[in-house]
Scaffold this motif. Sequence first.
Motif, mmCIF file in Angstrom:
data_model
loop_
_atom_site.group_PDB
_atom_site.id
_atom_site.type_symbol
_atom_site.label_atom_id
_atom_site.label_comp_id
_atom_site.label_asym_id
_atom_site.label_seq_id
_atom_site.Cartn_x
_atom_site.Cartn_y
_atom_site.Cartn_z
ATOM 1 N N MET A 180 0.832 -1.204 0.000
ATOM 2 C CA MET A 180 0.000 0.000 0.000
ATOM 3 C C MET A 180 0.861 1.247 0.000
ATOM 4 O O MET A 180 0.604 2.210 -0.743
ATOM 5 N N PHE A 181 1.911 1.259 0.825
ATOM 6 C CA PHE A 181 2.798 2.414 0.884
ATOM 7 C C PHE A 181 3.639 2.534 -0.382
ATOM 8 O O PHE A 181 3.906 3.651 -0.852
ATOM 9 N N ILE A 182 4.042 1.400 -0.945
ATOM 10 C CA ILE A 182 4.799 1.419 -2.198
ATOM 11 C C ILE A 182 3.965 2.022 -3.314
ATOM 12 O O ILE A 182 4.440 2.852 -4.097
ATOM 13 N N ARG A 183 2.693 1.615 -3.409
ATOM 14 C CA ARG A 183 1.810 2.160 -4.447
ATOM 15 C C ARG A 183 1.582 3.667 -4.260
ATOM 16 O O ARG A 183 1.529 4.423 -5.237
ATOM 17 N N CYS A 184 1.446 4.103 -3.004
ATOM 18 C CA CYS A 184 1.275 5.537 -2.745
ATOM 19 C C CYS A 184 2.514 6.303 -3.191
ATOM 20 O O CYS A 184 2.408 7.388 -3.775
ATOM 21 N N TYR A 185 3.687 5.750 -2.919
ATOM 22 C CA TYR A 185 4.930 6.385 -3.365
ATOM 23 C C TYR A 185 4.970 6.476 -4.889
ATOM 24 O O TYR A 185 5.341 7.520 -5.449
ATOM 25 N N GLU A 186 4.573 5.381 -5.567
ATOM 26 C CA GLU A 186 4.578 5.376 -7.029
ATOM 27 C C GLU A 186 3.604 6.410 -7.585
ATOM 28 O O GLU A 186 3.897 7.083 -8.579
ATOM 29 N N GLN A 187 2.442 6.544 -6.946
ATOM 30 C CA GLN A 187 1.463 7.543 -7.388
ATOM 31 C C GLN A 187 2.018 8.953 -7.244
ATOM 32 O O GLN A 187 1.881 9.786 -8.156
ATOM 33 N N ALA A 188 2.645 9.227 -6.093
ATOM 34 C CA ALA A 188 3.222 10.559 -5.861
ATOM 35 C C ALA A 188 4.372 10.829 -6.822
ATOM 36 O O ALA A 188 4.491 11.924 -7.379
ATOM 37 N N ARG A 189 5.215 9.823 -7.042
ATOM 38 C CA ARG A 189 6.359 9.961 -7.946
ATOM 39 C C ARG A 189 5.908 10.279 -9.363
ATOM 40 O O ARG A 189 6.544 11.084 -10.074
#
Length: 232
Positions: free
Chosen positions: A38-47
């Motif tokens: 979940m946190f990895i996907r949030c990082y990818e979205q922000a990136r």
Amino acid sequence: MLKLVKKTIRWIVVAFFASTILSVVALRFIPVWFTPLMFIRCYEQARDGRELKMSHHWVPLSRMSADMPVAVIASEDGRFYSHHGFDFKAIESAARRNITEKGKNKLGGSTITQQTAKNVFLWPGRSWLRKGLEAYFTMLIELTWTKERILEVYLNSIEMGEGIYGAEAVAQEHFRIPAEQLTESQCALIAATLPNPRRFSSLNPSSYVKKRQRQIVREMRYVRTHMKDNIK
């Protein structure tokens, strides 16, 4: 100096095993609110400059449609109640297919328990380190959790769409109903997307997903019979 290094390594090993065993035992009872993915996907979205989205609503297995666990077993792990975390027949079959059909997408032989271990404790990837840790956590989970608890955690943590995690979230996002109201057909449709929920959608299913949905509905009849013999 050498003694200090040995002592440090020993304590690191002890700390690793103690912390991981305690974590697995604790999550036998505690809801899994967040996962590394979940946190990895949030990082990818922000990136990537996309809107941040993380839809996740933990609900117990008793508040999901009875068809939901049946559908994912039919789709992902037909021998779920027969194995102890590893389906060696599925692994062998996947390996044989990957060797003979090199031009096609790689098949995996991961069980629901292995996927739960990866989702809850690890990160996406194919490295030997991650696979080794996945095997370790899979064994711990099978030793300490019931099959029903494995299904409950799996169905609450699995990625089911872009920024969508778990049965309750996908039921609300794609069907505007709670997970306990999902029909057999809807459960099969959700399960049909699980090999790649970011590519396949239960909201706008492709012809391939609909075909897979029909196959899963047929397979669910066998799974129900098998589950009755295993659930007490």
